[in-house]
Design a protein around this motif. Structure first.
Motif, PDB file in Angstrom:
ATOM      1  N   UNK A 177       0.844  -1.200   0.000  1.00 50.98           N
ATOM      2  CA  UNK A 177       0.000   0.000   0.000  1.00 50.98           C
ATOM      3  C   UNK A 177       0.882   1.255   0.000  1.00 50.98           C
ATOM      4  N   UNK A 178       1.923   1.274   0.836  1.00 46.88           N
ATOM      5  CA  UNK A 178       2.824   2.422   0.882  1.00 46.88           C
ATOM      6  C   UNK A 178       3.508   2.636  -0.467  1.00 46.88           C
ATOM      7  N   UNK A 179       3.901   1.541  -1.102  1.00 43.73           N
ATOM      8  CA  UNK A 179       4.552   1.627  -2.402  1.00 43.73           C
ATOM      9  C   UNK A 179       3.610   2.224  -3.451  1.00 43.73           C
ATOM     10  N   UNK A 180       2.338   1.783  -3.439  1.00 45.04           N
ATOM     11  CA  UNK A 180       1.361   2.296  -4.409  1.00 45.04           C
ATOM     12  C   UNK A 180       1.062   3.787  -4.166  1.00 45.04           C
ATOM     13  N   UNK A 181       1.027   4.184  -2.890  1.00 45.25           N
ATOM     14  CA  UNK A 181       0.805   5.599  -2.573  1.00 45.25           C
ATOM     15  C   UNK A 181       1.978   6.438  -3.076  1.00 45.25           C
ATOM     16  N   UNK A 182       3.190   5.925  -2.930  1.00 41.27           N
ATOM     17  CA  UNK A 182       4.370   6.641  -3.432  1.00 41.27           C
ATOM     18  C   UNK A 182       4.328   6.762  -4.957  1.00 41.27           C
ATOM     19  N   UNK A 183       3.867   5.695  -5.625  1.00 39.81           N
ATOM     20  CA  UNK A 183       3.694   5.752  -7.081  1.00 39.81           C
ATOM     21  C   UNK A 183       2.669   6.834  -7.457  1.00 39.81           C
ATOM     22  N   UNK A 184       1.584   6.887  -6.687  1.00 44.14           N
ATOM     23  CA  UNK A 184       0.542   7.897  -6.918  1.00 44.14           C
ATOM     24  C   UNK A 184       1.137   9.300  -6.792  1.00 44.14           C
ATOM     25  N   UNK A 185       1.960   9.498  -5.763  1.00 45.43           N
ATOM     26  CA  UNK A 185       2.599  10.798  -5.544  1.00 45.43           C
ATOM     27  C   UNK A 185       3.513  11.152  -6.717  1.00 45.43           C
ATOM     28  N   UNK A 186       4.211  10.166  -7.254  1.00 51.04           N
ATOM     29  CA  UNK A 186       5.107  10.399  -8.396  1.00 51.04           C
ATOM     30  C   UNK A 186       4.332  10.848  -9.639  1.00 51.04           C
ATOM     31  N   UNK A 187       3.086  10.364  -9.771  1.00 46.85           N
ATOM     32  CA  UNK A 187       2.296  10.687 -10.965  1.00 46.85           C
ATOM     33  C   UNK A 187       1.504  11.987 -10.823  1.00 46.85           C
ATOM     34  N   UNK A 188       1.481  12.551  -9.626  1.00 48.34           N
ATOM     35  CA  UNK A 188       0.734  13.792  -9.417  1.00 48.34           C
ATOM     36  C   UNK A 188       1.342  14.913 -10.261  1.00 48.34           C
ATOM     37  N   UNK A 189       0.476  15.698 -10.901  1.00 54.51           N
ATOM     38  CA  UNK A 189       0.943  16.792 -11.751  1.00 54.51           C
ATOM     39  C   UNK A 189       0.711  18.154 -11.104  1.00 54.51           C
ATOM     40  N   UNK A 190      -0.392  18.273 -10.340  1.00 50.72           N
ATOM     41  CA  UNK A 190      -0.729  19.568  -9.742  1.00 50.72           C
ATOM     42  C   UNK A 190      -0.856  19.492  -8.225  1.00 50.72           C
ATOM     43  N   UNK A 191      -1.544  18.438  -7.751  1.00 53.60           N
ATOM     44  CA  UNK A 191      -1.881  18.432  -6.327  1.00 53.60           C
ATOM     45  C   UNK A 191      -2.053  17.022  -5.789  1.00 53.60           C
ATOM     46  N   UNK A 192      -1.946  16.927  -4.485  1.00 54.60           N
ATOM     47  CA  UNK A 192      -2.288  15.708  -3.759  1.00 54.60           C
ATOM     48  C   UNK A 192      -3.110  16.138  -2.547  1.00 54.60           C
ATOM     49  N   UNK A 193      -4.359  15.673  -2.497  1.00 53.17           N
ATOM     50  CA  UNK A 193      -5.261  15.991  -1.382  1.00 53.17           C
ATOM     51  C   UNK A 193      -5.392  14.733  -0.529  1.00 53.17           C
ATOM     52  N   UNK A 194      -5.222  14.886   0.779  1.00 48.60           N
ATOM     53  CA  UNK A 194      -5.122  13.730   1.667  1.00 48.60           C
ATOM     54  C   UNK A 194      -6.025  13.931   2.879  1.00 48.60           C
ATOM     55  N   UNK A 195      -6.695  12.863   3.298  1.00 53.56           N
ATOM     56  CA  UNK A 195      -7.464  12.886   4.554  1.00 53.56           C
ATOM     57  C   UNK A 195      -7.123  11.641   5.349  1.00 53.56           C
ATOM     58  N   UNK A 196      -6.914  11.796   6.660  1.00 50.59           N
ATOM     59  CA  UNK A 196      -6.603  10.666   7.518  1.00 50.59           C
ATOM     60  C   UNK A 196      -7.344  10.778   8.836  1.00 50.59           C
ATOM     61  N   UNK A 197      -7.876   9.648   9.278  1.00 51.73           N
ATOM     62  CA  UNK A 197      -8.535   9.578  10.580  1.00 51.73           C
ATOM     63  C   UNK A 197      -7.488   9.551  11.689  1.00 51.73           C
ATOM     64  N   UNK A 198      -6.349   8.923  11.427  1.00 49.10           N
ATOM     65  CA  UNK A 198      -5.325   8.652  12.430  1.00 49.10           C
ATOM     66  C   UNK A 198      -4.013   9.302  12.001  1.00 49.10           C
ATOM     67  N   UNK A 199      -3.567  10.291  12.769  1.00 45.94           N
ATOM     68  CA  UNK A 199      -2.330  10.990  12.426  1.00 45.94           C
ATOM     69  C   UNK A 199      -1.106  10.098  12.465  1.00 45.94           C
ATOM     70  N   UNK A 200      -1.091   9.166  13.387  1.00 46.53           N
ATOM     71  CA  UNK A 200       0.046   8.247  13.499  1.00 46.53           C
ATOM     72  C   UNK A 200       0.192   7.411  12.231  1.00 46.53           C
ATOM     73  N   UNK A 201      -0.942   6.918  11.701  1.00 47.34           N
ATOM     74  CA  UNK A 201      -0.911   6.147  10.462  1.00 47.34           C
ATOM     75  C   UNK A 201      -0.522   7.045   9.292  1.00 47.34           C
ATOM     76  N   UNK A 202      -1.008   8.273   9.282  1.00 48.40           N
ATOM     77  CA  UNK A 202      -0.692   9.206   8.189  1.00 48.40           C
ATOM     78  C   UNK A 202       0.816   9.384   8.053  1.00 48.40           C
ATOM     79  N   UNK A 203       1.530   9.466   9.174  1.00 47.11           N
ATOM     80  CA  UNK A 203       2.970   9.703   9.133  1.00 47.11           C
ATOM     81  C   UNK A 203       3.752   8.520   8.583  1.00 47.11           C
ATOM     82  N   UNK A 204       3.119   7.352   8.495  1.00 41.65           N
ATOM     83  CA  UNK A 204       3.785   6.211   7.870  1.00 41.65           C
ATOM     84  C   UNK A 204       3.953   6.433   6.365  1.00 41.65           C
ATOM     85  N   UNK A 205       3.215   7.412   5.825  1.00 39.66           N
ATOM     86  CA  UNK A 205       3.272   7.703   4.393  1.00 39.66           C
ATOM     87  C   UNK A 205       4.071   8.973   4.110  1.00 39.66           C
ATOM     88  N   UNK A 206       4.938   9.335   5.032  1.00 41.16           N
ATOM     89  CA  UNK A 206       5.657  10.605   4.891  1.00 41.16           C
ATOM     90  C   UNK A 206       6.562  10.634   3.657  1.00 41.16           C
TER      91      UNK A 206
END
Length: 269
Positions: free
Chosen positions: A123-152
Motif C-alpha cells: 500500500x505504501x509503495x502504491x501511494x508513493x507511485x501515486x505521488x510520483x504521478x501527481x501533476x498539480x496536487x495531492x489531497x489527503x485525509x486521515x482519521x489517524x495521524x500516526x498512520x498518516x505519518x507512515x506515508x511521509x
C-alpha cells in the motif's frame, strides 16, 4: 537444553537456510565447538540428519570442522555468515527481477477501474507511485495521524516537486498536525462533527458514507491525485487494505468532499 529463539530460526530461513541448517547453525553459535552428538541433542534435529546438515553447512563455509576422534564442529562468526547470506539474497533478488522482466509481454491496454491492495508495504509503495504521478496536487485525509505519518515518503515526494499538498486530519491532535504541516497545508476537523449531523450536502453525505463505523470496514485515509485517481486505505478484520480507484467521478467527489471540510476547518480556527 539450548533454547534458540524461533524468530531467529525464521529469519535465517528467510535468508536462505533450510530448517535444519538454521537450527544447527544457531545452536552451534550458542554452544561453541561441539560434537555431533551434542549438536543433535541441543538442536533437536534428528541424529541421522545431523552429519549431512553439518557437511552442507561446512560446504557453504558456515561451519568449521576439526577432524579427530571425536570430530568437533564450530560455527563461523555470525556477522560473516549473515553478510554472505545477505549478499546471496540480494544477488538472487536482482537476478529474479531481471529474469521476470524479460518474460513480460507487452502490456495489454485494458482499463481496470478498481484494484484491491493488501500488505502495508504494498500500500505504501502504491501511494508513493501515486505521488510520483501527481501533476498539480495531492489531497489527503486521515482519521489517524500516526498512520498518516507512515506515508511521509509520499508527502516528501510531492513537497520536493513543489506541488500543492493539502492534508485533512480527522482528529484533534496538535502534535500530529504540526508534524503533517511540514509537508503541506494541514488542517484538523474532528470526525464526530462530520458524522453526527443531518445534511443534504452531497459532500457531507459522502463523508458519512465513507467514515461511518456501521460498515464492516473502517476507512483510515484517502489520497486523491489531481482529482483523477485515488487510493482509499481501510481496515478490515484488523488487516490494512487499500483500493486504487480510477473511475473518474469518484476521485473528483472525494476531492470535493475533502476540500469542503478543509474550508470548514478554517471557519472553526
Amino acid at each position: 537444553m539450548v533454547i534458540v529463539d524461533e524468530v531467529i530460526i525464521e529469519k535465517l530461513k528467510l535468508l536462505g537456510l533450510r530448517e535444519y541448517e538454521a537450527r544447527i547453525y544457531a545452536t552451534l553459535v550458542v554452544l561453541g565447538p561441539s560434537k555431533a552428538s551434542e549438536i543433535a541433542k541441543e538442536s533437536e534435529v534428528p541424529r541421522p540428519r545431523v552429519y549431512d546438515v553439518l557437511k552442507e553447512l561446512h560446504k557453504k563455509g558456515f561451519v568449521d570442522i576439526s577432524e579427530g576422534n571425536p570430530t568437533y564442529f564450530r560455527a563461523v562468526e555470525p556477522e560473516k555468515v549473515i553478510a554472505s547470506l545477505r549478499d546471496k539474497y540480494l544477488k538472487s533478488s536482482e537476478e529474479v527481477i531481471i529474469k521476470l522482466k524479460s518474460y513480460q509481454k507487452e502490456q495489454r491496454e485494458e482499463w481496470m477501474p478498481v484494484w484491491s491492495l493488501q500488505g502495508e508495504w504494498n500500500i505504501k509503495s502504491k501511494v508513493e507511485d501515486l505521488a510520483d504521478r501527481a501533476k498539480k496536487e495531492l489531497i489527503i485525509a486521515f482519521v489517524d495521524g500516526k498512520l498518516a505519518l507512515k506515508f511521509k515518503k509520499a508527502f516528501e515526494k510531492v513537497k520536493h516537486r513543489g506541488l500543492d499538498v493539502k492534508i485533512l486530519l480527522l482528529e484533534k491532535n496538535k502534535r500530529y498536525l504540526n508534524a503533517l504541516n511540514r509537508f503541506g497545508e494541514a488542517r484538523c476537523i474532528q470526525l464526530e462533527k462530520i458524522l453526527d449531523r443531518e445534511s443534504e450536502d452531497f459532500r457531507e453525505v459522502l463523508a458519512e458514507a465513507l467514515f461511518s463505523n456501521k460498515t464492516p470496514y473502517n476507512v483510515k485515509g484517502i489520497f486523491v491525485r489531481d482529482g483523477e485517481e485515488s487510493i482509499l486505505i481501510y481496515e478490515e478484520g484488523g488487516i490494512l487494505k487499500g483500493l486504487i480507484i480510477t473511475i473518474p467521478f469518484i476521485p473528483m467527489f472525494q476531492r470535493k468532499m475533502m476540500l469542503h471540510f478543509i474550508e470548514k476547518s478554517k471557519e472553526k480556527s
